[in-house]
Design an enzyme around this catalytic site. Structure first.
Site, PDB file in Angstrom:
ATOM      1  NE  ARG A  25      33.624  20.368  -1.193  1.00  0.00           N
ATOM      2  CZ  ARG A  25      34.029  19.753  -0.401  1.00  0.00           C
ATOM      3  NH1 ARG A  25      34.089  18.238  -0.167  1.00  0.00           N
ATOM      4  NH2 ARG A  25      34.514  20.683   0.580  1.00  0.00           N
TER       5      ARG A  25
ATOM      6  CB  SER B 117      33.587  13.139  -4.926  1.00  0.00           C
ATOM      7  OG  SER B 117      34.806  12.853  -4.125  1.00  0.00           O
TER       8      SER B 117
ATOM      9  CD  GLU C 197      32.248  17.493  -5.960  1.00  0.00           C
ATOM     10  OE1 GLU C 197      32.576  16.484  -4.770  1.00  0.00           O
ATOM     11  OE2 GLU C 197      33.273  17.636  -6.224  1.00  0.00           O
TER      12      GLU C 197
HETATM   13  C1  FAD Z   1      40.938  13.615  -9.742  1.00  0.00           C
HETATM   14  C2  FAD Z   1      40.157  14.902  -9.204  1.00  0.00           C
HETATM   15  C3  FAD Z   1      40.174  14.820  -7.704  1.00  0.00           C
HETATM   16  C4  FAD Z   1      39.561  16.049  -7.187  1.00  0.00           C
HETATM   17  N1  FAD Z   1      39.152  16.296  -5.937  1.00  0.00           N
HETATM   18  C5  FAD Z   1      38.584  17.290  -5.419  1.00  0.00           C
HETATM   19  C6  FAD Z   1      38.687  17.212  -3.712  1.00  0.00           C
HETATM   20  O1  FAD Z   1      39.305  16.449  -3.249  1.00  0.00           O
HETATM   21  N2  FAD Z   1      37.867  18.156  -3.425  1.00  0.00           N
HETATM   22  C7  FAD Z   1      37.116  18.939  -4.317  1.00  0.00           C
HETATM   23  O2  FAD Z   1      36.316  19.916  -3.512  1.00  0.00           O
HETATM   24  N3  FAD Z   1      37.135  18.930  -5.502  1.00  0.00           N
HETATM   25  C8  FAD Z   1      37.824  17.839  -6.005  1.00  0.00           C
HETATM   26  N4  FAD Z   1      37.609  17.806  -7.244  1.00  0.00           N
HETATM   27  C9  FAD Z   1      36.939  18.278  -8.114  1.00  0.00           C
HETATM   28  C10 FAD Z   1      37.513  19.627  -8.955  1.00  0.00           C
HETATM   29  O3  FAD Z   1      38.979  19.605  -8.999  1.00  0.00           O
HETATM   30  C11 FAD Z   1      37.341  21.144  -8.283  1.00  0.00           C
HETATM   31  O4  FAD Z   1      35.857  21.176  -8.092  1.00  0.00           O
HETATM   32  C12 FAD Z   1      37.989  22.321  -8.877  1.00  0.00           C
HETATM   33  O5  FAD Z   1      37.823  23.261  -8.191  1.00  0.00           O
HETATM   34  C13 FAD Z   1      37.472  22.704 -10.293  1.00  0.00           C
HETATM   35  O6  FAD Z   1      38.323  23.546 -10.751  1.00  0.00           O
HETATM   36  P1  FAD Z   1      38.291  23.868 -12.560  1.00  0.00           P
HETATM   37  O7  FAD Z   1      39.022  24.842 -12.560  1.00  0.00           O
HETATM   38  O8  FAD Z   1      38.911  22.406 -13.029  1.00  0.00           O
HETATM   39  O9  FAD Z   1      36.798  23.921 -12.575  1.00  0.00           O
HETATM   40  P2  FAD Z   1      36.107  23.767 -13.848  1.00  0.00           P
HETATM   41  O10 FAD Z   1      35.575  22.122 -14.010  1.00  0.00           O
HETATM   42  O11 FAD Z   1      36.887  24.409 -15.275  1.00  0.00           O
HETATM   43  O12 FAD Z   1      34.530  24.535 -13.740  1.00  0.00           O
HETATM   44  C14 FAD Z   1      33.522  23.901 -12.868  1.00  0.00           C
HETATM   45  C15 FAD Z   1      32.460  24.996 -12.473  1.00  0.00           C
HETATM   46  O13 FAD Z   1      33.170  26.153 -12.020  1.00  0.00           O
HETATM   47  C16 FAD Z   1      32.829  27.246 -12.773  1.00  0.00           C
HETATM   48  N5  FAD Z   1      34.098  27.989 -12.978  1.00  0.00           N
HETATM   49  C17 FAD Z   1      35.452  27.814 -13.272  1.00  0.00           C
HETATM   50  N6  FAD Z   1      36.059  28.804 -13.309  1.00  0.00           N
HETATM   51  C18 FAD Z   1      35.434  29.756 -12.832  1.00  0.00           C
HETATM   52  C19 FAD Z   1      35.517  31.204 -12.581  1.00  0.00           C
HETATM   53  N7  FAD Z   1      36.536  31.665 -12.857  1.00  0.00           N
HETATM   54  N8  FAD Z   1      34.607  31.890 -12.267  1.00  0.00           N
HETATM   55  C20 FAD Z   1      33.401  31.505 -11.926  1.00  0.00           C
HETATM   56  N9  FAD Z   1      33.174  30.164 -12.277  1.00  0.00           N
HETATM   57  C21 FAD Z   1      34.059  29.444 -12.676  1.00  0.00           C
HETATM   58  C22 FAD Z   1      32.651  26.560 -14.277  1.00  0.00           C
HETATM   59  O14 FAD Z   1      31.952  27.576 -15.148  1.00  0.00           O
HETATM   60  C23 FAD Z   1      31.883  25.379 -13.897  1.00  0.00           C
HETATM   61  O15 FAD Z   1      30.491  25.722 -13.745  1.00  0.00           O
HETATM   62  C24 FAD Z   1      38.589  16.604  -7.972  1.00  0.00           C
HETATM   63  C25 FAD Z   1      38.684  16.511  -9.427  1.00  0.00           C
HETATM   64  C26 FAD Z   1      39.295  15.546 -10.046  1.00  0.00           C
HETATM   65  C27 FAD Z   1      39.235  15.337 -11.543  1.00  0.00           C
END
Ligand code: FAD
Length: 351
Positions: free
Chosen positions: A162, A249, A343
């Protein structure tokens, strides 16, 4: 009506936004980020908002979203496999669907993870025995410090459980927060060609598929088994199911020095770097917080399907979620002396 962070995040909390830029090109992303950096305004590059807990007071700076939805195959052959890149704004699960359909292996167990492709290397997303780092070749970024486009090879990304160099570059003190110093523009993957999955690494997934750990099965079967398991835990977004109004998580699994005494019965895994990893969900439940636990009168609770997800039951505020997170974190620390780390990225808040 002005958008709020609640509209743009899966926890559905967070207050008003000053400016939202939906960028249609790399140049527009760089321009929006650079303009804000020059003006000393905070920048939130947002994907699916699925790993963010944002303050009720909102975000005073610029929110930048990548509106591009591109997947490009650079080369594909039996020797070299598939070299594929996706724009940061591409929804991650669509990349997995395409990979399974094309016979590119290695990400089938990452089915159903919400959010954008650009965010996947940030915390090296992982599930059911796979991590995006397994197939990452490089990441094209905008380096806000050096003010230039930089392609970071996999070896430079310092990928771990992570975490990555991108995540570590978030540092509140460094001035980039809540977005990393490196804004991901494009993610390059190198995947092997096969209709069979990569070897199954996760015991629960192997059991569900009726095979042994290390076996390979049809990738489409892996995808469907993973989606089934995830749904049973509230880990696939579903507007009708409050257990999925979460950031996944909420705490990472603690990684501890090898001689740390664990409570009796706590799972113990090798973390691969000489340290040990245990289960945050187990600790939370053993500390007395059952699935569905809520503070009196609060609209935030632990998921009724998974103790590790903090959820919004409808009408919760960021303050409700933070209060719950603190009680759970403190309860685990008081019971076992183990510190849980959040996280998600906390925007305008601290735990
Ligand atoms: C129901 C659910 C289940 C999930 N299951 C998992 C799982 O199984 N495994 C896991 O690892 N995670 C899981 N997650 C967490 C999440 O989905 C991941 O971390 C995902 O990659 C976040 O993507 P996002 O585009 O929504 O990021 P955001 O929430 O939009 O952003 C998160 C962070 O990343 C940064 N960020 C976003 N895009 C960029 C970019 N292009 N460049 C630089 N920084 C950026 C943002 O600035 C912020 O700091 C889960 C979340 C939910 C709601």
């Amino acid at each position: 009506m002005t958008a709020t962070l609640a509209d743009l995040t899966t926890l559905r909390v967070g207050g008003p936004l000053a400016t939202v830029v939906d960028a249609e090109s790399e140049a527009e992303i760089v321009d929006a980020v650079t303009t804000a950096d020059d003006a000393g305004e905070p920048v939130l590059v947002l994907g699916g908002g699925s790993n963010v807990l944002a303050a009720d007071s909102g975000f005073p700076g610029v929110v930048v979203r990548d509106a591009r939805r591109e997947v490009v195959v650079e080369s594909e052959d039996a020797c070299g496999g598939a070299a594929v890149w996706a724009s940061a704004g591409m929804p991650w699960d669509d990349v997995v669907v395409r990979a399974v359909a094309e016979g590119w292996t290695g990400i089938e167990a990452l089915s159903g993870i919400p959010g954008s492709t650009g965010a996947t290397p940030v915390q090296n997303v992982g599930a059911y025995g796979q991590e995006v780092g397994d197939v990452l070749a490089s990441v094209r970024t905008w380096d806000r410090q050096e003010r230039r486009v930089r392609t970071l090879a996999r070896a430079e990304l310092g990928l771990g459980y992570r975490t990555s160099a991108l995540k570590r570059s978030l540092g509140r003190d460094a001035g980039w927060y809540p977005t990393p110093r490196f804004v991901v523009l494009r993610v390059m993957f190198q995947m092997r060609l096969a209709s069979l999955s990569a070897p199954i690494q996760y015991a629960e997934l192997a059991r569900t598929l009726g095979v042994g750990v290390g076996d390979r099965v049809d990738s489409a079967e892996v995808r469907s088994a993973v989606l089934g398991l995830r749904r049973s835990k509230g880990m696939v977004l579903d507007a009708a199911d409050h257990d999925t109004w979460s950031a996944g998580s909420f705490f990472t699994n603690p990684v501890l020095p090898p001689d740390t005494p664990l409570p009796e019965g706590a799972p113990r895994f090798e973390s691969g770097d000489g340290r040990i990893k245990t289960s945050a969900a187990w600790l939370i439940q053993a500390a007395g917080f059952a699935k569905g636990f809520a503070l009196d009168g609060s609209s935030a609770s632990l998921s009724t399907k998974h103790a590790l997800a903090l959820t919004n039951r409808g009408g919760a505020t960021a303050a409700d979620l933070l209060a719950l997170a603190r009680v759970v974190r403190d309860g685990v620390r008081d019971s076992f002396g183990i510190a849980l780390e959040p996280e998600p990225v906390l925007v305008g808040l601290e735990l």
